[in-house]
Each structure stands twice: as C-alpha cells, then as structure tokens.
Scaffold this motif. Structure first.
Motif, mmCIF file in Angstrom:
data_model
loop_
_atom_site.group_PDB
_atom_site.id
_atom_site.type_symbol
_atom_site.label_atom_id
_atom_site.label_comp_id
_atom_site.label_asym_id
_atom_site.label_seq_id
_atom_site.Cartn_x
_atom_site.Cartn_y
_atom_site.Cartn_z
ATOM 1 N N THR A 1 -1.069 -0.404 -7.952
ATOM 2 C CA THR A 1 -2.392 -0.154 -8.524
ATOM 3 C C THR A 1 -3.379 -1.216 -8.035
ATOM 4 O OG1 THR A 1 -2.036 -1.539 -10.464
ATOM 5 C CG2 THR A 1 -1.315 0.771 -10.621
ATOM 6 N N ARG A 2 -4.660 -0.978 -8.303
ATOM 7 C CA ARG A 2 -5.685 -1.955 -7.906
ATOM 8 C C ARG A 2 -5.467 -3.294 -8.597
ATOM 9 N NH1 ARG A 2 -11.453 0.805 -8.251
ATOM 10 N NH2 ARG A 2 -12.001 -1.299 -7.632
ATOM 11 N N TYR B 1 -2.557 -5.007 -6.977
ATOM 12 C CA TYR B 1 -2.974 -5.481 -5.654
ATOM 13 C C TYR B 1 -3.811 -6.753 -5.799
ATOM 14 C CZ TYR B 1 -3.846 -4.856 -0.656
ATOM 15 O OH TYR B 1 -3.870 -5.016 0.691
ATOM 16 N N ALA B 2 -4.656 -6.793 -6.820
ATOM 17 C CA ALA B 2 -5.458 -7.992 -7.087
ATOM 18 C C ALA B 2 -4.550 -9.181 -7.420
ATOM 19 C CB ALA B 2 -6.441 -7.735 -8.225
ATOM 20 N N ARG C 1 0.817 -1.213 0.000
ATOM 21 C CA ARG C 1 0.000 0.000 0.000
ATOM 22 C C ARG C 1 0.859 1.275 0.000
ATOM 23 N NH1 ARG C 1 -4.436 -0.969 -2.040
ATOM 24 N NH2 ARG C 1 -5.481 0.683 -0.934
#
Length: 171
Positions: A55-56, A59-60, A50
């Motif tokens: 990025t999302r 992170y996924a 974090r």
C-alpha cells in the motif's frame, strides 16, 4: 556565513547548495562500499515491493527506512573523514567516536530490515513473484544479470568499473 574560499566572493545560490549536497552523496557512493550496499538494497526493496501489493502507507514506511539508513551512512562517512583528518595516528577517543557512528548505522539498518520484513513478508506473493522470475525465459536472465551488476557495483565500485572501460578504450 560561508567561508570566502568556497564562494570566491560571490553570493551562493540555492542551486549551489543542492550541487554541494549531490556531490556529497555521489562521493559517498563512489568511495564507500557500505553506502553502495545500502543503495543497492534500497533499489531492490523499492523495485520489488511494487509487485507485492504494498500500500501507499507501507511504501512510505519503506522509503523512510531507506532514507534513515542512507542518512546514517552519510553521517558515519562524514564523521569518519573528519576524525581521520583531525587525528593521523591512533587515538582511542577517535576510535570510539567512529565505532559509535558505525553503531548508529547498524541500528538503523537492523530496524530498516525489521520494517522491510514487516511490510514485505507475504509468503504467497513472494513465492508467486519468485516463480514468475525464475520460470520466465526473459525475467530469469535479466534478474541474474541485474544481480551480477549489483554485486559488481557494490564490490568494485563505480571508479574501478570506469577504469576498466578507460583501459579498454586505450587498446
């Protein structure tokens, strides 16, 4: 069909199923050092990612890699327990079965590490984060304490730690 010894004649609810699953995960964490290693690594990776501008989507990818490793370790634990129950003495086929299950965990962990390096290898950001942590009079001791607690959790395990507190209570 769920055996009657499990349901005691009652209809099982969705909450019962989730409770069983949670008990299984907690049992694996309590009894398996390798599961504690994977969980601890996951917590550190997901926490510090974090602060690295992930990025999302990245992170996924990290979440999927973590889930794969923890799932593989859960299957490995279940297979090993079933093999130990079925065969009390050494059996080369049981040994191979357990080796294959452990190998699956190794493969998933190695590829999760590749995902982690691919997503998190940002030398400038990593260096800035390390400087922030180790030069701060607040963050540095907190990081050292967290690392010590993580090592204690991994190598002693929750049951042994709880036993220490129980002995202190009795005094």
């Amino acid at each position: 069909m769920v055996p009657d010894w499990k349901t005691k004649g009652k209809r099982r609810t969705l909450a019962d199923s989730f409770g069983d699953a949670a008990r299984g995960v907690l049992y694996a964490v309590k009894t398996e050092r390798n599961m504690r290693i994977h969980v601890t690594a996951a917590v550190y990776v997901l926490f510090f990612s974090r602060f690295l501008g992930v990025t999302r989507g990245e992170y996924a990818a990290l979440l999927l890699a973590v889930a794969l490793v923890i799932t593989a370790e859960g299957f490995n634990t279940a297979i090993e327990m079933l093999c130990d129950f079925a065969q009390k003495s050494y059996n080369r086929f049981i040994g191979r079965t357990k080796d294959i299950a452990a190998g699956a965990v190794l493969v998933s962990a190695v590829f999760a590490a590749f995902v982690g390096v691919t997503v998190l290898w940002r030398p400038a950001e990593l260096w800035a984060l390390a400087q922030t942590i180790f030069t701060s009079p607040v963050y540095c001791p907190l990081f050292v304490l967290a690392a010590a607690l993580a090592l204690l959790f991994i190598f002693a395990g929750p049951e042994k730690i709880a036993g220490w507190f129980e002995r202190k209570k009795k005094k």
